[in-house]
Design a protein around this motif. Structure first.
Motif, PDB file in Angstrom:
ATOM      1  N   THR A   1      86.386 -74.848  48.916  1.00 56.38           N
ATOM      2  CA  THR A   1      85.738 -74.370  50.136  1.00 56.38           C
ATOM      3  C   THR A   1      85.228 -75.541  50.971  1.00 56.38           C
ATOM      4  O   THR A   1      85.336 -75.530  52.203  1.00 56.38           O
ATOM      5  CB  THR A   1      84.581 -73.419  49.781  1.00 56.38           C
ATOM      6  OG1 THR A   1      85.091 -72.345  48.981  1.00 56.38           O
ATOM      7  CG2 THR A   1      83.928 -72.860  51.032  1.00 56.38           C
TER       8      THR A   1
ATOM      9  N   LEU B   1      81.426 -61.219  57.463  1.00 58.90           N
ATOM     10  CA  LEU B   1      82.857 -61.533  57.484  1.00 58.90           C
ATOM     11  C   LEU B   1      83.133 -62.848  56.769  1.00 58.90           C
ATOM     12  O   LEU B   1      84.076 -62.968  55.984  1.00 58.90           O
ATOM     13  CB  LEU B   1      83.366 -61.608  58.928  1.00 58.90           C
ATOM     14  CG  LEU B   1      83.591 -60.306  59.677  1.00 58.90           C
ATOM     15  CD1 LEU B   1      84.032 -60.603  61.111  1.00 58.90           C
ATOM     16  CD2 LEU B   1      84.631 -59.441  58.983  1.00 58.90           C
TER      17      LEU B   1
ATOM     18  N   ASP C   1      82.219 -62.739  52.857  1.00 56.62           N
ATOM     19  CA  ASP C   1      83.153 -61.869  52.139  1.00 56.62           C
ATOM     20  C   ASP C   1      84.524 -62.527  51.960  1.00 56.62           C
ATOM     21  O   ASP C   1      85.196 -62.314  50.952  1.00 56.62           O
ATOM     22  CB  ASP C   1      83.305 -60.554  52.896  1.00 56.62           C
ATOM     23  CG  ASP C   1      84.160 -59.550  52.133  1.00 56.62           C
ATOM     24  OD1 ASP C   1      83.875 -59.326  50.939  1.00 56.62           O
ATOM     25  OD2 ASP C   1      85.111 -59.006  52.718  1.00 56.62           O
ATOM     26  N   ASN C   2      84.920 -63.357  52.927  1.00 50.66           N
ATOM     27  CA  ASN C   2      86.242 -63.987  52.884  1.00 50.66           C
ATOM     28  C   ASN C   2      86.216 -65.422  52.358  1.00 50.66           C
ATOM     29  O   ASN C   2      87.279 -65.978  52.053  1.00 50.66           O
ATOM     30  CB  ASN C   2      86.878 -63.974  54.274  1.00 50.66           C
ATOM     31  CG  ASN C   2      87.359 -62.600  54.692  1.00 50.66           C
ATOM     32  OD1 ASN C   2      88.395 -62.142  54.239  1.00 50.66           O
ATOM     33  ND2 ASN C   2      86.587 -61.931  55.542  1.00 50.66           N
ATOM     34  N   PHE C   3      85.046 -66.005  52.263  1.00 50.88           N
ATOM     35  CA  PHE C   3      84.903 -67.364  51.731  1.00 50.88           C
ATOM     36  C   PHE C   3      83.951 -67.292  50.532  1.00 50.88           C
ATOM     37  O   PHE C   3      82.809 -67.737  50.600  1.00 50.88           O
ATOM     38  CB  PHE C   3      84.352 -68.318  52.794  1.00 50.88           C
ATOM     39  CG  PHE C   3      85.262 -68.545  53.968  1.00 50.88           C
ATOM     40  CD1 PHE C   3      86.010 -69.707  54.079  1.00 50.88           C
ATOM     41  CD2 PHE C   3      85.385 -67.600  54.978  1.00 50.88           C
ATOM     42  CE1 PHE C   3      86.856 -69.934  55.155  1.00 50.88           C
ATOM     43  CE2 PHE C   3      86.227 -67.803  56.064  1.00 50.88           C
ATOM     44  CZ  PHE C   3      86.967 -68.975  56.144  1.00 50.88           C
TER      45      PHE C   3
ATOM     46  N   LYS D   1      92.638 -70.727  58.966  1.00 48.30           N
ATOM     47  CA  LYS D   1      92.166 -69.697  58.038  1.00 48.30           C
ATOM     48  C   LYS D   1      91.465 -68.565  58.789  1.00 48.30           C
ATOM     49  O   LYS D   1      91.694 -67.380  58.495  1.00 48.30           O
ATOM     50  CB  LYS D   1      91.211 -70.320  57.018  1.00 48.30           C
ATOM     51  CG  LYS D   1      90.806 -69.382  55.890  1.00 48.30           C
ATOM     52  CD  LYS D   1      91.990 -69.034  55.009  1.00 48.30           C
ATOM     53  CE  LYS D   1      91.583 -68.217  53.804  1.00 48.30           C
ATOM     54  NZ  LYS D   1      92.734 -67.828  52.969  1.00 48.30           N
ATOM     55  N   LEU D   2      90.613 -68.904  59.758  1.00 55.43           N
ATOM     56  CA  LEU D   2      89.915 -67.890  60.544  1.00 55.43           C
ATOM     57  C   LEU D   2      90.909 -67.036  61.322  1.00 55.43           C
ATOM     58  O   LEU D   2      90.736 -65.817  61.458  1.00 55.43           O
ATOM     59  CB  LEU D   2      88.927 -68.555  61.506  1.00 55.43           C
ATOM     60  CG  LEU D   2      87.720 -69.259  60.872  1.00 55.43           C
ATOM     61  CD1 LEU D   2      86.943 -70.028  61.924  1.00 55.43           C
ATOM     62  CD2 LEU D   2      86.809 -68.266  60.159  1.00 55.43           C
ATOM     63  N   ASP D   3      91.948 -67.668  61.830  1.00 54.51           N
ATOM     64  CA  ASP D   3      92.988 -66.956  62.564  1.00 54.51           C
ATOM     65  C   ASP D   3      93.714 -65.979  61.645  1.00 54.51           C
ATOM     66  O   ASP D   3      93.971 -64.830  62.000  1.00 54.51           O
ATOM     67  CB  ASP D   3      93.977 -67.961  63.166  1.00 54.51           C
ATOM     68  CG  ASP D   3      94.822 -67.350  64.269  1.00 54.51           C
ATOM     69  OD1 ASP D   3      94.244 -66.722  65.173  1.00 54.51           O
ATOM     70  OD2 ASP D   3      96.059 -67.490  64.225  1.00 54.51           O
ATOM     71  N   GLN D   4      94.022 -66.446  60.446  1.00 53.99           N
ATOM     72  CA  GLN D   4      94.704 -65.615  59.446  1.00 53.99           C
ATOM     73  C   GLN D   4      93.855 -64.400  59.059  1.00 53.99           C
ATOM     74  O   GLN D   4      94.358 -63.292  58.879  1.00 53.99           O
ATOM     75  CB  GLN D   4      95.002 -66.464  58.214  1.00 53.99           C
ATOM     76  CG  GLN D   4      95.604 -65.700  57.046  1.00 53.99           C
ATOM     77  CD  GLN D   4      95.657 -66.564  55.782  1.00 53.99           C
ATOM     78  OE1 GLN D   4      95.718 -67.784  55.840  1.00 53.99           O
ATOM     79  NE2 GLN D   4      95.606 -65.913  54.644  1.00 53.99           N
ATOM     80  N   LEU D   5      92.543 -64.631  58.958  1.00 52.60           N
ATOM     81  CA  LEU D   5      91.617 -63.572  58.546  1.00 52.60           C
ATOM     82  C   LEU D   5      91.168 -62.684  59.704  1.00 52.60           C
ATOM     83  O   LEU D   5      90.446 -61.717  59.502  1.00 52.60           O
ATOM     84  CB  LEU D   5      90.383 -64.192  57.882  1.00 52.60           C
ATOM     85  CG  LEU D   5      90.618 -64.944  56.574  1.00 52.60           C
ATOM     86  CD1 LEU D   5      89.383 -65.739  56.176  1.00 52.60           C
ATOM     87  CD2 LEU D   5      91.013 -63.971  55.453  1.00 52.60           C
ATOM     88  N   LYS D   6      91.562 -63.079  60.923  1.00 53.39           N
ATOM     89  CA  LYS D   6      91.175 -62.349  62.132  1.00 53.39           C
ATOM     90  C   LYS D   6      89.655 -62.310  62.325  1.00 53.39           C
ATOM     91  O   LYS D   6      89.091 -61.301  62.785  1.00 53.39           O
ATOM     92  CB  LYS D   6      91.763 -60.936  62.126  1.00 53.39           C
ATOM     93  CG  LYS D   6      93.296 -60.921  62.225  1.00 53.39           C
ATOM     94  CD  LYS D   6      93.857 -59.518  62.249  1.00 53.39           C
ATOM     95  CE  LYS D   6      95.338 -59.490  62.573  1.00 53.39           C
ATOM     96  NZ  LYS D   6      96.179 -60.398  61.760  1.00 53.39           N
ATOM     97  N   ILE D   7      88.998 -63.398  61.963  1.00 57.73           N
ATOM     98  CA  ILE D   7      87.566 -63.565  62.228  1.00 57.73           C
ATOM     99  C   ILE D   7      87.419 -64.203  63.613  1.00 57.73           C
ATOM    100  O   ILE D   7      88.075 -65.205  63.897  1.00 57.73           O
ATOM    101  CB  ILE D   7      86.908 -64.449  61.151  1.00 57.73           C
ATOM    102  CG1 ILE D   7      86.958 -63.738  59.788  1.00 57.73           C
ATOM    103  CG2 ILE D   7      85.459 -64.776  61.519  1.00 57.73           C
ATOM    104  CD1 ILE D   7      86.444 -64.575  58.629  1.00 57.73           C
TER     105      ILE D   7
END
Length: 327
Positions: free
Chosen positions: A121, A251, A254-256, A134-140
């Motif tokens: 991380t 968000l 939960d994703n990191f 990564k943020l783009d992939q997760l749609k954050i």
């Protein structure tokens, strides 16, 4: 036998002559470390606390906190090796030149447990390019990376891929200036559109994908024609956006799930949406005077995550009075 915790803050620990550290960076590191250590040690009788510091640095902390003195750039390793492997280490270091990741790798390689986010991380959050992907992939919601092949229609901002704060940031209006800067710099960089929305940050405590949102802050910036710089923050000023920040905090945590402990997130408001600029998987300056800005529960939450590895979700922090912190 008492537990032992070593706090290792890069700027006040490693540099032997302090010649390449400006006063604002040094003072920020000192205030951050002092406040953090005093919070951890308050009413704690079963843990010994140590601060690793350069012999030229002066700190004002509780008397029960002990100092470990360094004189050269690399003797911090020999200092911590004198402690048994049950000793916990809290690392506070910049992402510049991947320092945070490199030091964390050395510490874990020696067999010590860090009370920090995991190395995967840290590596991800230390790179603006990797993080945006990564943020783009997760749609954050986040500020996207600018395609360098496109025509420059609005002002752009050039930032190093690995950096802390406002170092080596350039504002670009024309392709000619971009080419000129590229010929001068030697670091990997990222381009983004320079948005004029409100800039803020929030801090949270994370554990296993969950979080407690702590501070909601306004960033204080100074801009000229060529660069933009963060000069401080107004801690607690953006409490009115707590619900919006909590949405992003959930968000992210939960994703990191490798995030642990104190985490700072830089955000910007574009139109009506708050978007992520950076995730700092480490202690940030928002902890300075946090116990004066918010109620006592904020100190309890911080202390319990580091000393008990427990996340007190039921405790709610309450703003007493917003406070400006100038770097």
């Amino acid at each position: 036998m008492k537990n032992k915790v070593i706090i290792l803050e890069y700027f006040i620990s490693l540099n032997p002559n302090l010649s390449d550290i400006n006063n604002s960076t040094k003072n920020e590191g000192i205030k951050l470390t002092e406040n953090f250590c005093n919070i951890l040690s308050k009413d704690c009788l079963d843990t010994e606390f140590y601060i690793l510091k350069n012999y030229k640095i002066k700190l004002s902390v509780e008397k029960k906190i002990k100092f470990l003195i360094t004189k050269t750039k690399n003797d911090w390793i020999e200092v911590i090796k004198k402690f048994d492997l049950e000793t916990k280490i809290i690392l506070i270091a910049p992402e510049t030149e991947n320092i945070y990741m490199k030091m964390g790798t050395v510490i874990q390689g020696l067999g010590y447990k860090m009370l920090n986010s995991n190395l995967t991380t840290i590596d991800l959050c230390s790179s603006k390019i990797k993080l945006i992907e990564k943020l783009d992939q997760l749609k954050i919601p986040h500020v996207k990376r600018y395609n360098e092949e496109n025509k420059i229609k609005k002002e752009l901002i050039l930032k190093p891929d690995n950096s802390t704060g406002s170092e080596n940031i350039f504002i670009l209006k024309k392709r000619k200036r971009l080419k000129k800067i590229k010929n001068k710099i030697k670091f990997k960089y990222i381009l983004q559109k320079l948005h004029s929305g409100k800039t803020g940050s929030f801090s949270m405590i994370c554990l296993n994908g969950r979080n407690v949102l702590l501070t909601c802050n306004k960033q204080l910036t100074k801009r000229n024609k060529k660069t933009i710089k963060q000069v401080g923050l107004d801690n607690g000023k953006y409490e009115k956006y707590r619900t919006k920040f909590k949405f992003l905090a959930n968000l992210i945590s939960d994703n990191f799930k490798g995030l642990f402990g104190y985490v700072g997130v830089d955000v910007i408001k574009i139109k009506s949406e708050w978007r992520v600029l950076e995730i700092n998987a480490r202690l940030t300056s928002s902890i300075i005077d946090i116990d004066k800005t918010y109620n006592n529960k904020v100190s309890d939450i911080i202390r319990n995550i580091y000393l008990g590895r427990s996340l007190e979700l039921e405790k709610k922090v309450i703003l007493k009075k917003s406070k400006k912190i100038i770097f």
